[in-house]
Enzyme design. Structure first.
Site, PDB file in Angstrom:
ATOM      1  CG  HIS A  57      -1.973  -1.007   1.225  1.00  0.00           C
ATOM      2  ND1 HIS A  57      -3.175  -0.833   0.578  1.00  0.00           N
ATOM      3  CD2 HIS A  57      -2.024  -2.249   1.769  1.00  0.00           C
ATOM      4  CE1 HIS A  57      -3.915  -1.913   0.734  1.00  0.00           C
ATOM      5  NE2 HIS A  57      -3.242  -2.786   1.451  1.00  0.00           N
ATOM      6  N   PRO A  58       0.444   2.263  -0.754  1.00  0.00           N
ATOM      7  CG  PRO A  58      -0.835   3.771  -2.004  1.00  0.00           C
ATOM      8  CD  PRO A  58      -0.693   2.298  -1.686  1.00  0.00           C
ATOM      9  CD  GLU A  84      -8.872   0.918  -2.164  1.00  0.00           C
ATOM     10  OE1 GLU A  84      -9.290  -0.139  -2.670  1.00  0.00           O
ATOM     11  OE2 GLU A  84      -7.729   1.025  -1.657  1.00  0.00           O
ATOM     12  CG  PHE A 115      -1.834   4.866   9.574  1.00  0.00           C
ATOM     13  CD1 PHE A 115      -2.236   4.335  10.790  1.00  0.00           C
ATOM     14  CD2 PHE A 115      -2.741   5.626   8.841  1.00  0.00           C
ATOM     15  CE1 PHE A 115      -3.516   4.562  11.278  1.00  0.00           C
ATOM     16  CE2 PHE A 115      -4.017   5.860   9.322  1.00  0.00           C
ATOM     17  CZ  PHE A 115      -4.409   5.329  10.547  1.00  0.00           C
ATOM     18  CB  ILE A 117      -6.875   3.560   7.857  1.00  0.00           C
ATOM     19  CG1 ILE A 117      -8.316   3.760   8.365  1.00  0.00           C
ATOM     20  CG2 ILE A 117      -6.485   4.670   6.895  1.00  0.00           C
ATOM     21  CD1 ILE A 117      -8.493   5.040   9.186  1.00  0.00           C
ATOM     22  CB  ALA A 119      -8.267   5.663   2.894  1.00  0.00           C
TER      23      ALA A 119
END
Length: 323
Positions: A57-58, A84, A115, A117, A119
């Protein structure tokens, strides 16, 4: 509907996840695919697989960077990540992006991974607030939260995969175009059009983490009960008069997760529940012959999921309500 490893890799960046999910495909519905994905992610993918998925993930607040990789999975994943994060990027200011960048760096330095989540539909301020809220967590707890967020993202992407590749059948039926939207709404806490969405796992689940060893607590017997005594609830300070009714039991697997403790139902019965762990057998030299966690599910919560983990050491334990 049949898909290959490359397509599942776009949904979750763990090669082990993609391989295991492809082995049990094809799936007749999105719900079946999600149920299988949850089983693979939490019961067959190890810690290294979780970290591999996280690293795909970025950083939140940054658009995915171009890659020389010709992998269609990477290209699709990057495209989905951009979508997203579209709400976060649209609501960001230069100052909020800078603050998010700084907190992302602090988070990664503390926990060792990006991190994570779900989004979709969240503003920059909402994401930043959640990052700050989770930052004080102990690493073992935050790792579990990140894994749950990864699963939310995976479910959303599976819905996109199904909706974009669905074909019109000979009867003219088609996979509902709203499937992806429903999954996205569920992931960001919006109300689904259906008042009773079909669950893909039991309403009450648990796992055990041995914090003294820094590893899952495997091979621990777990019992789930509900209070059915003459009083509405067990009375504090009074002897147990046998009012607990047995619901189910299991043994934690190598990842510390219990098997199914109760049926998969849309609405869980409100009441007082007790999860008990045979910690004495697991750690004979420890202080606790067994550990019981008692909690209440109210009428207004019957559609929710209750994950009640045990963080155990020989001379202490703690718990929290997970997702």
């Amino acid at each position: 509907m049949e898909y290959g490893e490359e397509e599942f890799l776009a949904c979750c960046g763990s090669t082990r996840f993609a391989h295991e999910l492809a082995k049990v495909s094809p799936f007749s519905s999105l719900q079946e695919a999600i149920a299988a994905a949850r089983d693979v992610w939490f019961n067959k993918v190890d810690v290294n697989g979780w970290l591999q998925a996280f690293s795909a993930h970025p950083q939140i607040g940054h658009s995915p960077s171009p890659s020389s990789s010709s992998s269609s999975a990477h290209s699709t994943s990057a495209q989905w990540s951009k979508g997203e994060q579209s709400t976060a990027l649209a609501t960001a200011t230069s100052s909020s992006l800078q603050e998010l960048y700084e907190w992302n760096a602090r988070y990664r330095e503390k926990f060792g991974f990006v991190f994570l989540i779900c989004a979709s539909g969240r503003s920059t301020d909402e994401i930043l607030d959640e990052l700050k809220k989770r930052y004080p967590n102990r690493p073992i707890i935050e790792f579990e939260i990140a894994a749950e967020e990864q699963m939310k993202i995976t479910e959303l992407r599976l819905a996109k995969l199904f909706s974009t590749k669905a074909k019109v059948s000979s009867t003219g039926d088609q996979f509902p175009e709203t499937a992806s939207k429903k999954a996205e709404d569920a992931s960001v806490g919006k109300t689904s059009a259906s008042p009773n969405p079909t669950r893909t796992r039991p309403p009450i689940t648990t796992h055990v983490l041995d914090v003294s060893r820094g590893s899952p607590g495997a091979g621990i017997e777990v019992h789930l009960e509900i209070w059915k005594g003459p009083q509405p609830r067990p009375l504090f300070g009074k002897a147990d008069t046998g009012g607990w009714a047995f619901l189910g039991s299991s043994i934690t697997n190598n990842d510390g997760r219990s098997g199914q403790l109760m049926s998969i139902v849309d609405a869980v019965n409100p009441g007082i529940y007790r999860i008990s762990f045979n910690t004495g057998k697991y750690c004979p030299s420890g202080f606790f012959p067994y550990v019981s966690i008692v909690f209440e599910i109210k009428k207004s919560q019957e559609q929710e999921h209750f994950h009640v983990p045990l963080l155990l050491s020989p001379f202490s334990f703690s718990t929290y309500r997970g997702s």
